[in-house]
Design a protein around this motif. Structure first.
Motif, mmCIF file in Angstrom:
data_model
loop_
_atom_site.group_PDB
_atom_site.id
_atom_site.type_symbol
_atom_site.label_atom_id
_atom_site.label_comp_id
_atom_site.label_asym_id
_atom_site.label_seq_id
_atom_site.Cartn_x
_atom_site.Cartn_y
_atom_site.Cartn_z
ATOM 1 N N MET A 1 1.008 -0.785 -0.197
ATOM 2 C CA MET A 1 0.199 0.008 0.247
ATOM 3 C C MET A 1 0.955 1.257 -0.028
ATOM 4 N N PRO A 2 0.289 2.784 -0.291
ATOM 5 C CA PRO A 2 0.932 3.788 -0.093
ATOM 6 C C PRO A 2 1.511 4.271 0.654
ATOM 7 N N LEU A 117 -8.619 5.681 -1.636
ATOM 8 C CA LEU A 117 -9.809 4.401 -1.628
ATOM 9 C C LEU A 117 -8.706 4.340 -3.405
ATOM 10 N N GLY A 118 -9.674 5.484 -4.126
ATOM 11 C CA GLY A 118 -8.987 5.062 -5.534
ATOM 12 C C GLY A 118 -7.341 5.035 -6.167
ATOM 13 N N TRP A 119 -6.405 5.196 -5.149
ATOM 14 C CA TRP A 119 -5.216 5.149 -5.214
ATOM 15 C C TRP A 119 -4.906 3.734 -4.459
ATOM 16 N N HIS A 124 -2.360 -1.475 -6.668
ATOM 17 C CA HIS A 124 -3.158 -2.901 -5.841
ATOM 18 C C HIS A 124 -3.759 -3.736 -6.376
ATOM 19 N N THR A 125 -3.989 -3.162 -7.959
ATOM 20 C CA THR A 125 -4.973 -4.480 -8.569
ATOM 21 C C THR A 125 -4.638 -4.006 -9.946
ATOM 22 N N VAL A 147 5.404 -2.823 -7.797
ATOM 23 C CA VAL A 147 6.473 -1.430 -8.947
ATOM 24 C C VAL A 147 5.470 -0.761 -7.935
ATOM 25 N N ALA A 148 3.831 -0.499 -8.088
ATOM 26 C CA ALA A 148 3.443 0.728 -8.120
ATOM 27 C C ALA A 148 3.347 0.947 -6.746
ATOM 28 N N ASP A 149 3.094 -0.506 -5.890
ATOM 29 C CA ASP A 149 3.578 1.282 -3.682
ATOM 30 C C ASP A 149 4.611 1.438 -3.732
#
Length: 246
Positions: A1-2, A117-119, A124-125, A147-149
């Motif tokens: 999670m960010p 929640l959008g972020w 996450h998906t 990678v995204a987190d």
């Protein structure tokens, strides 16, 4: 999670910068972190579920965000003089005196939670990537969230800090009052509180979960600043001598 703070603030601070009268900056920030507050009770019988859902926006995020916004305004005058940089000090101190109407505060708190929640969904998906015809795992051999987190956490933190400075400059808050005397008292109380809290974290339930420990650490640091500010304020009060008691 960010990272809950300051990264998630990067999604809401542009709104305050764009239309300052339309949004409550404190409520936006509180809403942006509110879903993760539930991690404080992770591993206990009070553990909260469903806080990262559409329904959770109303029964969890909104009341939590409003409570944190109220608390931030109450504590701003105590903590603000000790924060690094006059721009930051002025920005936080302004939160205590600038209180928008209730519907602006409520709407800002809810909107902040929606951005969280959008972020989280985007990082996450990878379903939305597949909808665009991109199979991330097949192309890279890595799960999208790995990678995204991390990347969004670093980018979000940098953006949030920069936007906070821009807000301070725009609203003329760079001339905040210098910190009053008693830095040793503030520092001693804050460091002692922080060390005590950090030492306690490994003993708490779900301490092995990064999300739970990370959110608890943020609260420990916030509490340390508040305790330091209160201690310094108390130390600066003039003591009544015997002559005053007559």
């Amino acid at each position: 999670m960010p990272l809950t703070f300051p990264s998630h603030l990067a999604a809401v601070l542009p709104l305050k910068l764009w239309r300052p009268r339309w949004f409550d900056g404190v409520a936006l920030a509180a809403g942006a972190v509110s879903p993760d507050v539930a991690y404080l009770a992770a591993g206990t019988r009070f553990e909260v579920g469903g806080n990262h859902t559409a329904a959770g926006l109303f029964w969890w995020c909104l009341p939590v965000a409003l409570g944190y916004a109220w608390l931030a305004r109450r504590c701003a005058a105590v903590v603000a003089p000790w924060l690094p940089g006059r721009a930051t000090t002025g920005w936080v101190a302004d939160a205590r005196t600038s209180v928008p109407r209730w519907w602006i505060t409520g709407g800002s708190a809810l909107l902040g939670a929606v951005t969280h929640l959008g972020w989280d969904h985007l990082t996450h998906t990878d379903g939305w990537l597949r909808a665009l015809g991109v199979d991330w795992y097949a192309r890279t051999g890595l799960h999208w969230w790995t990678v995204a987190d991390l990347s969004s956490t670093l980018l979000g933190a940098a953006v949030a800090v920069d936007l906070a400075r821009r807000l301070a400059r725009r609203h003329g808050m760079v001339n905040g009052r210098p910190a009053p005397g008693g830095p040793a008292v503030f520092g001693g109380a804050a460091v002692a509180t922080a060390l005590g809290g950090v030492a306690l974290l490994p003993a708490l339930p779900a301490a092995g979960q990064p999300a739970a420990t990370g959110v608890r650490l943020l609260h420990v640091l916030a509490l340390a600043l508040l305790v330091g500010g209160l201690a310094a304020r108390r130390a600066r009060r003039p003591r009544r001598g015997r002559s005053d008691r007559k």
